[in-house]
Design an enzyme around this catalytic site. Structure first.
Site, PDB file in Angstrom:
ATOM      1  N   ILE A  18       0.809  -1.183   0.062  1.00  0.00           N
ATOM      2  CA  ILE A  18      -0.069  -0.055   0.077  1.00  0.00           C
ATOM      3  C   ILE A  18       0.785   1.333  -0.046  1.00  0.00           C
ATOM      4  O   ILE A  18       0.408   2.488   0.145  1.00  0.00           O
ATOM      5  CB  ILE A  18      -0.989  -0.002   1.237  1.00  0.00           C
ATOM      6  CG1 ILE A  18      -0.327  -0.027   2.277  1.00  0.00           C
ATOM      7  CG2 ILE A  18      -1.919  -0.937   1.043  1.00  0.00           C
ATOM      8  CD1 ILE A  18      -0.928  -0.084   3.960  1.00  0.00           C
ATOM      9  N   GLY A  19       1.968   1.156  -0.150  1.00  0.00           N
ATOM     10  CA  GLY A  19       3.035   2.256  -0.004  1.00  0.00           C
ATOM     11  C   GLY A  19       4.551   1.903   0.246  1.00  0.00           C
ATOM     12  O   GLY A  19       4.914   0.711   0.427  1.00  0.00           O
ATOM     13  N   GLY A  21       8.852   3.813   0.689  1.00  0.00           N
ATOM     14  CA  GLY A  21       9.436   4.921   1.034  1.00  0.00           C
ATOM     15  C   GLY A  21      10.926   4.794   0.681  1.00  0.00           C
ATOM     16  O   GLY A  21      11.258   3.851  -0.033  1.00  0.00           O
ATOM     17  N   GLY A  22      11.639   5.636   1.359  1.00  0.00           N
ATOM     18  CA  GLY A  22      13.164   5.650   0.857  1.00  0.00           C
ATOM     19  C   GLY A  22      13.996   4.375   1.175  1.00  0.00           C
ATOM     20  O   GLY A  22      14.562   3.814   0.645  1.00  0.00           O
ATOM     21  N   MET A  23      13.631   3.607   2.271  1.00  0.00           N
ATOM     22  CA  MET A  23      14.088   2.653   3.046  1.00  0.00           C
ATOM     23  C   MET A  23      13.402   1.502   3.172  1.00  0.00           C
ATOM     24  O   MET A  23      13.778   0.335   3.063  1.00  0.00           O
ATOM     25  CB  MET A  23      14.576   2.927   4.279  1.00  0.00           C
ATOM     26  CG  MET A  23      16.042   3.862   4.571  1.00  0.00           C
ATOM     27  SD  MET A  23      16.499   4.308   6.115  1.00  0.00           S
ATOM     28  CE  MET A  23      16.552   2.795   6.997  1.00  0.00           C
ATOM     29  N   VAL A  26       5.456  -0.476   2.639  1.00  0.00           N
ATOM     30  CA  VAL A  26       4.446  -0.704   3.755  1.00  0.00           C
ATOM     31  C   VAL A  26       3.410  -1.558   3.005  1.00  0.00           C
ATOM     32  O   VAL A  26       2.946  -1.384   1.812  1.00  0.00           O
ATOM     33  CB  VAL A  26       3.842   0.586   3.883  1.00  0.00           C
ATOM     34  CG1 VAL A  26       2.719   0.223   5.140  1.00  0.00           C
ATOM     35  CG2 VAL A  26       4.902   1.448   4.839  1.00  0.00           C
ATOM     36  N   LYS A  41       5.484  -2.296   7.949  1.00  0.00           N
ATOM     37  CA  LYS A  41       6.595  -1.706   7.209  1.00  0.00           C
ATOM     38  C   LYS A  41       7.852  -2.566   7.292  1.00  0.00           C
ATOM     39  O   LYS A  41       8.204  -3.003   8.237  1.00  0.00           O
ATOM     40  CB  LYS A  41       7.032  -0.334   7.882  1.00  0.00           C
ATOM     41  CG  LYS A  41       8.139   0.483   7.419  1.00  0.00           C
ATOM     42  CD  LYS A  41       8.238   1.785   8.108  1.00  0.00           C
ATOM     43  CE  LYS A  41       7.524   2.921   7.866  1.00  0.00           C
ATOM     44  NZ  LYS A  41       7.720   4.118   8.404  1.00  0.00           N
ATOM     45  N   ASP A 135       9.238  15.791   8.996  1.00  0.00           N
ATOM     46  CA  ASP A 135       8.691  15.647   7.734  1.00  0.00           C
ATOM     47  C   ASP A 135       7.271  15.948   7.839  1.00  0.00           C
ATOM     48  O   ASP A 135       6.351  15.131   7.198  1.00  0.00           O
ATOM     49  CB  ASP A 135       8.837  14.230   6.983  1.00  0.00           C
ATOM     50  CG  ASP A 135       8.943  14.485   5.878  1.00  0.00           C
ATOM     51  OD1 ASP A 135       8.636  15.604   5.030  1.00  0.00           O
ATOM     52  OD2 ASP A 135       8.635  13.168   5.072  1.00  0.00           O
TER      53      ASP A 135
END
Length: 712
Positions: A18-19, A21-23, A26, A41, A135
């Site tokens: 569902i998502g 990120g940089g590292m 998710v 995550k 952020d």
């Protein structure tokens, strides 16, 4: 490696991604122990073997696990299994504040302030635990279906010490604080600034600073005055305007000093919106000075170019010298006052001091004369340093790789990354799949032994012979034609055009030097034809770097350093899952030359396009239960595997017609719930002969049926 359907921790089934990120990525998962949906995550595979990244991931997990607040996405579990590091978090059903703003254009003052209060309460809890988010932006604020506001993604937050800490994390440039943009100080007041920008966007539907590049936007955060939200929405109350203004002060000392102070003013603005109660700090009255350490200064210098850094250093040096002169003047004033009060004045000491000053002046004069005389050759002694003849720059070489058997697009990309120039020729072959590289004009080593390596000069043309089927399209000739005309000719025949640039003084700039495959050859329709376009005589040109696979921020910095602005940035789906969230396309080919100032368009991958399904069949009666009878009232629900409810209805007539499209899961469950009425029964006890009448009873029955949907 995480796969859909696998189990981790003996309890979490991975359902879908569902998502990203940089590292980490998710995933939505099902917790079978507690029978609930959660978000997991997972540290990306390429980072899991890096001890530094694993350490950061664990710190993030430990920091986030200590936060339990209604306005923060809660962390349930942390674990590691077979090299997979993961965090289990609360799954929030809802949308981001960014999408909510886009749907409503802008929010009402009361709604915006109410959301800001909830975000502030969540951040207050984090700050009390010495955790800074760094952020804050509408994309990291979730609004659940129940209207609860939650802050998520503490992905770059770090446990803070009691001292102010620094960070090189820039966050999202539209919401970043001036100190983050400079790479300097970053503390709780940085979150306050970002929240102020977010409140500005909720009230006006736009961000205060915008620009063509992220660097330009960051500079505006540092230098330009914050516009008033009332310039765009005049009906905003003065108290809310002043709250936004105080949150977004350039100097952290002029902002709210804690979330508690901000919450008090936000609540007051709901009660008395038109009162002037917000206290703005005057820096001249406060005279607050922040000390900058050598480490902070080094970070600031790395974030700016050399010229700006030198100008800043000179300015700081002048300021320090000026302060030092003021201090000396103060000291001299104090000494003069002391001398005036001193009754034991010694004229002999004054004469000695005067003589020493004259001698020192003569010595300084002699040194200056000596240095100048030696420079112009008056004093021809000292070591003579002979200049060494400049060595000719050797051509850089690279190791040729084995490309036979690869797909032509993969081979081209690999050769371009090495700095080589691929050219394509097609050959009819029934033994290999169309698009497979049969051979190359320069063969790479078949083994990894050093003695077998093949080294060639960068820029060497490597001819790839590629398999094609018997059916093909004749490639038109484009040499000598303009780039636009050549592109039009090739696209008309069904080819995909790839453009590279090079210098050729004999060919006018903007016209085709050569093409690959060559004119007249047969090539599969839909295959790529590369045209090499002249840039004229080599002058002030820039070589285009390889940006594919970079994060958008990294690509922007790379282009900015070369003097190339970022053009249009779009999001597209891409079959390569590893490129999700990264650059998957650039408008100029790697290694081509462009003028400084040429805008480079980028495309950011949203990952592989997910398959969708439809369900258009009729739902039959629940005859699996033998007690079911026609005409019974039945509650029918249809739920997909990802938890989406498609149907919930009550009926006594079957079959039930359904027509659903765009379903994201391939399977689902149909649940039937109905009541069975049993009549009274009479039984006789065989021992006593006594007759017992049992009253009528009602029983609730549930029948579940698995269903598979049809792919669209």
């Amino acid at each position: 490696m995480i796969k859909i359907g696998m189990m981790i921790g003996d309890r979490y089934e991975i359902l879908e991604r569902i998502g990203t990120g940089g590292m980490s990525d998710v995933y939505k998962a099902k917790d079978y122990k507690l029978n609930r949906f959660v978000a997991v995550k997972v540290l990306k595979q390429e980072f899991s073997e890096n001890a530094n990244f694993v350490s950061k991931f664990r710190v993030e997990a430990q920091a986030a696990a200590g936060l339990m607040h209604p306005n923060i996405v809660n962390v349930y579990d942390v674990g590691e299994e077979d090299g997979i590091y993961y965090i289990v978090m609360e799954q929030v059903e809802g949308i981001t504040l960014k999408k909510y703003i886009e749907r409503k254009a802008r929010l009402s003052v009361k709604e915006a302030v109410s959301i800001a209060i909830q975000v502030s309460m969540g951040l207050e809890a984090a700050h009390n635990n010495h955790i800074i988010h760094r952020d804050i932006k509408p994309q990291n604020i979730l609004i659940s279906k129940e209207g609860k506001v939650k802050v998520t993604d503490f992905g770059i937050a770090k446990a803070a010490t009691s001292n102010t800490i620094t960070s090189n994390v820039m966050g999202s440039v539209h919401y970043t604080s001036p100190e983050q943009a400079r790479g300097g100080y970053s503390d709780e007041k940085s979150d306050i600034y970002s929240l102020g920008i977010t409140l500005f966007e909720m009230l006006t539907g736009r961000v205060p600073f915008n620009g063509e590049t992220t660097v330009a936007i960051a500079i505006k955060h540092i230098q330009e005055e914050m516009p008033s939200p009332r310039e765009y929405v005049p009906e905003i109350p003065i108290s809310v305007e002043q709250i936004v203004c105080k949150c977004c002060q350039k100097s952290p000392d002029r902002r709210y000093q804690s979330m508690q102070e901000l919450i008090v003013d936000l609540k007051q603005s709901l009660i008395n919106p038109d009162e002037d109660f917000v206290k703005l700090v005057d820096p001249d009255e406060e005279a607050s000075t922040r000390m900058i350490t050598d480490r902070d200064m080094a970070q600031i210098k790395r974030q700016s170019d050399r010229r700006d850094s030198m100008e800043e250093a000179m300015r700081l040096k002048k300021d320090n010298m000026r302060n030092y002169e003021y201090e000396e003047e103060d000291d001299e004033d104090e000494e003069e006052d002391w001398d005036e009060d001193d009754e034991d004045y010694d004229p002999k000491m004054e004469r000695i001091t005067t003589i020493l000053a004259v001698v020192a002046a003569l010595l300084v004069g002699c040194i200056i004369i000596f240095v100048v005389g030696r420079a112009i050759g008056v004093f021809p002694f000292g070591a003579q340093v002979e200049e060494e003849p400049a060595q000719e720059e050797e051509t850089e070489q690279v190791e040729m790789i084995k490309v036979a058997g690869m797909q032509v697009d993969d081979a081209k990309r690999a050769l371009l990354e090495l700095g080589l120039t691929p050219e394509i020729r097609y050959e009819v072959s029934n033994a290999y799949e169309a698009g497979t590289v049969l051979r190359a004009s320069v063969q790479g080593a078949a083994t990894s032994n050093d003695q077998d390596k093949v080294m060639i000069d960068k820029g060497t043309v490597v001819i790839l012979t590629v398999a094609e089927s018997a059916e093909g399209v004749k490639v038109p000739g484009t040499t000598g034609k303009s780039k636009q005309e050549a592109t039009s000719m090739l696209e008309k025949e069904g080819f995909v055009v790839s453009v590279t640039e090079g210098y050729d003084p004999s060919v006018q700039s903007g016209y085709v030097i050569s093409q690959s495959p060559e004119a007249g050859m047969m090539a599969p329709q839909g295959s790529s034809v590369t045209i090499r376009v002249s840039q004229g005589t080599e002058e002030n040109k820039v070589r285009v770097p390889n940006l594919v696979g970079m994060e958008e921020m990294d690509a922007t910095v790379t282009l900015t350093e070369l003097g190339l602005p970022v053009g249009n940035v779009t999001t597209v789906s891409n079959e390569d899952a590893s490129l999700a969230g990264k650059v998957c396309y650039q408008s100029y080919s790697v290694g081509s030359y462009v003028d400084k100032g040429t805008a480079i368009d980028l495309s950011i991958s949203t990952g592989p396009e997910a398959a969708t399904y439809k369900y258009t069949e009729g739902i039959a009666a629940p005859t699996e239960d033998t007690d079911y009878q026609n005409g019974m009232s039945v509650n029918v629900t249809v739920t997909t595997a990802d938890g989406t409810q498609l149907l919930s209805t009550q009926t006594s007539s079957f079959p039930v017609s359904v027509n659903y499209t765009g379903i994201k899961s391939a399977t689902g469950t149909i649940t039937f719930t109905f009541r069975v009425e049993k009549e009274a029964t009479t039984t006789t006890d065989p021992n006593t002969g006594e007759t017992v009448t049992n009253p009528p009873v009602s029983e609730d029955r549930t029948v579940q049926r698995e269903v598979s949907f049809t792919q669209e």
